[in-house]
Scaffold this motif. Structure first.
Motif, PDB file in Angstrom:
ATOM      1  N   ILE A  45       0.854  -1.187   0.000  1.00 33.70           N
ATOM      2  CA  ILE A  45       0.000   0.000   0.000  1.00 33.70           C
ATOM      3  C   ILE A  45       0.892   1.240   0.000  1.00 33.70           C
ATOM      4  CG2 ILE A  45      -2.004  -1.117   1.066  1.00 33.70           C
ATOM      5  CD1 ILE A  45      -1.349   0.278   3.651  1.00 33.70           C
ATOM      6  N   ARG A  46       0.448   2.257  -0.675  1.00 35.57           N
ATOM      7  CA  ARG A  46       1.219   3.499  -0.809  1.00 35.57           C
ATOM      8  C   ARG A  46       0.759   4.539   0.207  1.00 35.57           C
ATOM      9  NH1 ARG A  46       4.297   3.513  -5.270  1.00 35.57           N
ATOM     10  NH2 ARG A  46       3.835   1.689  -6.549  1.00 35.57           N
ATOM     11  N   GLY A  47       1.727   5.382   0.625  1.00 33.47           N
ATOM     12  CA  GLY A  47       1.389   6.515   1.486  1.00 33.47           C
ATOM     13  C   GLY A  47       1.460   6.207   2.972  1.00 33.47           C
ATOM     14  N   TRP A  48       2.002   5.028   3.307  1.00 33.82           N
ATOM     15  CA  TRP A  48       2.094   4.640   4.722  1.00 33.82           C
ATOM     16  C   TRP A  48       3.429   3.985   4.994  1.00 33.82           C
ATOM     17  CZ3 TRP A  48      -1.830   6.042   7.900  1.00 33.82           C
ATOM     18  CH2 TRP A  48      -3.069   6.324   7.303  1.00 33.82           C
ATOM     19  N   LYS A  49       4.015   4.275   6.178  1.00 33.11           N
ATOM     20  CA  LYS A  49       5.222   3.569   6.601  1.00 33.11           C
ATOM     21  C   LYS A  49       4.958   2.839   7.918  1.00 33.11           C
ATOM     22  CE  LYS A  49       7.143   7.716   8.724  1.00 33.11           C
ATOM     23  NZ  LYS A  49       7.994   8.867   8.540  1.00 33.11           N
ATOM     24  N   ARG A  50       5.625   1.676   8.060  1.00 35.77           N
ATOM     25  CA  ARG A  50       5.450   0.835   9.250  1.00 35.77           C
ATOM     26  C   ARG A  50       6.332   1.373  10.383  1.00 35.77           C
ATOM     27  NH1 ARG A  50       5.255  -4.496   6.985  1.00 35.77           N
ATOM     28  NH2 ARG A  50       6.897  -3.547   5.771  1.00 35.77           N
ATOM     29  N   ARG A  51       5.772   1.538  11.558  1.00 36.42           N
ATOM     30  CA  ARG A  51       6.541   2.013  12.706  1.00 36.42           C
ATOM     31  C   ARG A  51       6.106   1.284  13.979  1.00 36.42           C
ATOM     32  NH1 ARG A  51       9.394   3.438   9.436  1.00 36.42           N
ATOM     33  NH2 ARG A  51      10.384   5.438   9.037  1.00 36.42           N
ATOM     34  N   GLN A 167      11.638 -10.816   5.278  1.00 37.09           N
ATOM     35  CA  GLN A 167      12.764 -11.381   4.524  1.00 37.09           C
ATOM     36  C   GLN A 167      12.255 -12.482   3.580  1.00 37.09           C
ATOM     37  OE1 GLN A 167      15.683 -13.061   7.120  1.00 37.09           O
ATOM     38  NE2 GLN A 167      17.366 -12.240   5.894  1.00 37.09           N
ATOM     39  N   ASP A 168      11.368 -13.332   4.078  1.00 41.80           N
ATOM     40  CA  ASP A 168      10.797 -14.405   3.239  1.00 41.80           C
ATOM     41  C   ASP A 168      10.046 -13.831   2.043  1.00 41.80           C
ATOM     42  OD1 ASP A 168      11.821 -16.212   4.988  1.00 41.80           O
ATOM     43  OD2 ASP A 168       9.908 -16.700   5.965  1.00 41.80           O
ATOM     44  N   LEU A 169       9.464 -12.629   2.232  1.00 42.28           N
ATOM     45  CA  LEU A 169       8.738 -11.984   1.121  1.00 42.28           C
ATOM     46  C   LEU A 169       9.698 -11.254   0.176  1.00 42.28           C
ATOM     47  CD1 LEU A 169       5.676 -10.389   2.991  1.00 42.28           C
ATOM     48  CD2 LEU A 169       5.574 -12.177   1.248  1.00 42.28           C
ATOM     49  N   GLY A 170      10.983 -11.241   0.544  1.00 41.15           N
ATOM     50  CA  GLY A 170      11.966 -10.526  -0.275  1.00 41.15           C
ATOM     51  C   GLY A 170      11.886  -9.020  -0.090  1.00 41.15           C
ATOM     52  N   GLU A 171      11.373  -8.588   1.069  1.00 36.81           N
ATOM     53  CA  GLU A 171      11.193  -7.159   1.327  1.00 36.81           C
ATOM     54  C   GLU A 171      12.144  -6.703   2.424  1.00 36.81           C
ATOM     55  OE1 GLU A 171       9.325  -5.303  -0.404  1.00 36.81           O
ATOM     56  OE2 GLU A 171       7.945  -6.692  -1.376  1.00 36.81           O
ATOM     57  N   ASP A 172      12.656  -5.494   2.282  1.00 34.24           N
ATOM     58  CA  ASP A 172      13.487  -4.929   3.337  1.00 34.24           C
ATOM     59  C   ASP A 172      12.795  -3.684   3.874  1.00 34.24           C
ATOM     60  OD1 ASP A 172      15.665  -4.440   5.033  1.00 34.24           O
ATOM     61  OD2 ASP A 172      16.439  -2.966   3.612  1.00 34.24           O
ATOM     62  N   ASP A 173      12.508  -3.680   5.171  1.00 36.58           N
ATOM     63  CA  ASP A 173      11.991  -2.490   5.817  1.00 36.58           C
ATOM     64  C   ASP A 173      13.077  -2.048   6.795  1.00 36.58           C
ATOM     65  OD1 ASP A 173      10.886  -0.692   7.645  1.00 36.58           O
ATOM     66  OD2 ASP A 173       8.858  -1.466   7.318  1.00 36.58           O
ATOM     67  N   PRO A 174      13.792  -0.962   6.483  1.00 34.96           N
ATOM     68  CA  PRO A 174      14.942  -0.564   7.304  1.00 34.96           C
ATOM     69  C   PRO A 174      14.596  -0.345   8.779  1.00 34.96           C
ATOM     70  CG  PRO A 174      14.846   0.734   5.274  1.00 34.96           C
ATOM     71  CD  PRO A 174      13.575  -0.075   5.340  1.00 34.96           C
ATOM     72  N   HIS A 175      13.383   0.127   9.069  1.00 30.36           N
ATOM     73  CA  HIS A 175      12.968   0.347  10.471  1.00 30.36           C
ATOM     74  C   HIS A 175      12.899  -0.988  11.210  1.00 30.36           C
ATOM     75  CE1 HIS A 175      10.809   2.278  13.801  1.00 30.36           C
ATOM     76  NE2 HIS A 175       9.804   1.440  13.654  1.00 30.36           N
ATOM     77  N   SER A 177      14.326  -3.907  10.263  1.00 32.93           N
ATOM     78  CA  SER A 177      15.614  -4.604  10.338  1.00 32.93           C
ATOM     79  C   SER A 177      16.559  -3.932  11.331  1.00 32.93           C
ATOM     80  CB  SER A 177      16.255  -4.836   8.967  1.00 32.93           C
ATOM     81  OG  SER A 177      16.065  -3.745   8.141  1.00 32.93           O
ATOM     82  N   ALA A 178      16.472  -2.604  11.471  1.00 35.44           N
ATOM     83  CA  ALA A 178      17.352  -1.934  12.451  1.00 35.44           C
ATOM     84  C   ALA A 178      16.988  -2.379  13.869  1.00 35.44           C
ATOM     85  CB  ALA A 178      17.221  -0.422  12.324  1.00 35.44           C
ATOM     86  N   ILE A 179      15.704  -2.456  14.176  1.00 36.48           N
ATOM     87  CA  ILE A 179      15.286  -2.868  15.534  1.00 36.48           C
ATOM     88  C   ILE A 179      15.670  -4.338  15.760  1.00 36.48           C
ATOM     89  CG2 ILE A 179      13.314  -3.157  17.101  1.00 36.48           C
ATOM     90  CD1 ILE A 179      11.990  -0.794  15.470  1.00 36.48           C
ATOM     91  N   ALA A 180      15.468  -5.170  14.733  1.00 31.20           N
ATOM     92  CA  ALA A 180      15.826  -6.595  14.850  1.00 31.20           C
ATOM     93  C   ALA A 180      17.326  -6.741  15.088  1.00 31.20           C
ATOM     94  CB  ALA A 180      15.402  -7.344  13.591  1.00 31.20           C
ATOM     95  N   ARG A 181      18.114  -5.920  14.399  1.00 31.30           N
ATOM     96  CA  ARG A 181      19.573  -5.970  14.568  1.00 31.30           C
ATOM     97  C   ARG A 181      19.955  -5.589  16.006  1.00 31.30           C
ATOM     98  NH1 ARG A 181      20.283  -3.565   9.909  1.00 31.30           N
ATOM     99  NH2 ARG A 181      20.557  -1.530  10.863  1.00 31.30           N
ATOM    100  N   HIS A 182      19.377  -4.532  16.522  1.00 36.20           N
ATOM    101  CA  HIS A 182      19.664  -4.127  17.905  1.00 36.20           C
ATOM    102  C   HIS A 182      19.271  -5.251  18.876  1.00 36.20           C
ATOM    103  CE1 HIS A 182      20.948  -0.045  17.266  1.00 36.20           C
ATOM    104  NE2 HIS A 182      19.818   0.296  16.654  1.00 36.20           N
TER     105      HIS A 182
END
Ligand code: SIN
Length: 186
Positions: A45-51, A167-175, A177-182
């Motif tokens: 969907i366009r116009g929204w970011k996951r947080r 990741q399984d969907l082949g998608e990268d959400d930097p928000h 992945s950054a939290i997962a990395r921490h």
């Protein structure tokens, strides 16, 4: 708005005259499919970011010690990837209860990989709901997540399962992945 949005959601759309309805999931609805569906397809969907700005009192935290779970925040330039499910209208009776902690159903346009699109419903919790926690750095969110848990399990598991599902969907959400990395390095 009170924490429990079940009754409000039931008045928001008239679903009775549809044979099936698309639901777009961007958080636990991607990986925890404890509801019946007729079909599922990756979608955006366009116009929204996951947080991770929404508090969870009932799944990944408690009223005294809420967890942090995903919601969508308006951003004109953003595209949010997730999973779409075609469900019978009655399935929203159970989904409204699952998503009752501040989420309201919104009609959005879902885009599929083949270029087609459809109208669907998305659960979004905004800053007016009583469980809203709001922005924090990704490191602070990870610290918070590391210490929360609720009836559905640990908050850490929520984040890491979402990161894996994307990741399984082949998608990268930097928000995400950054939290997962921490979290992974704690
Ligand atoms: C969703 O997954 O679409 C809504 C948020 C959640 O239940 O984690």
């Amino acid at each position: 708005m009170s924490h429990d949005t079940t009754a409000t959601n039931r008045t928001r759309q008239n679903l009775g005259n549809h044979a099936s309805i698309w639901l777009f999931g961007y958080g636990s609805l991607i990986y925890k499919t404890d509801f019946p569906f007729l079909e599922s397809r990756p979608a955006r969907i366009r116009g929204w970011k996951r947080r991770f700005w929404q508090g969870s009192h009932d799944h990944r935290g408690t009223p005294d010690s809420p967890g942090r779970v995903a919601t969508l925040v308006a951003d004109e330039a953003a595209v949010c990837s997730g999973m779409a499910y075609r469900v019978e209208p009655k399935v929203f009776e159970q989904l409204d209860v699952r998503e009752k902690n501040g989420y309201l159903r919104h009609v959005q346009t879902l885009e599929f990989a083949d270029g087609s699109s459809a109208e669907g419903l998305v659960y979004i919790a905004d800053e007016t709901n009583a469980a809203w926690l709001g922005p924090a750095t990704e490191q602070a969110i990870a610290e918070h997540v590391a210490h929360a848990s609720g009836p559905s399990g640990s908050n850490r598991e929520y984040v890491l399962r979402l990161a894996c599902a994307l990741q399984d969907l082949g998608e990268d959400d930097p928000h995400v992945s950054a939290i997962a990395r921490h979290l992974g390095t704690r």
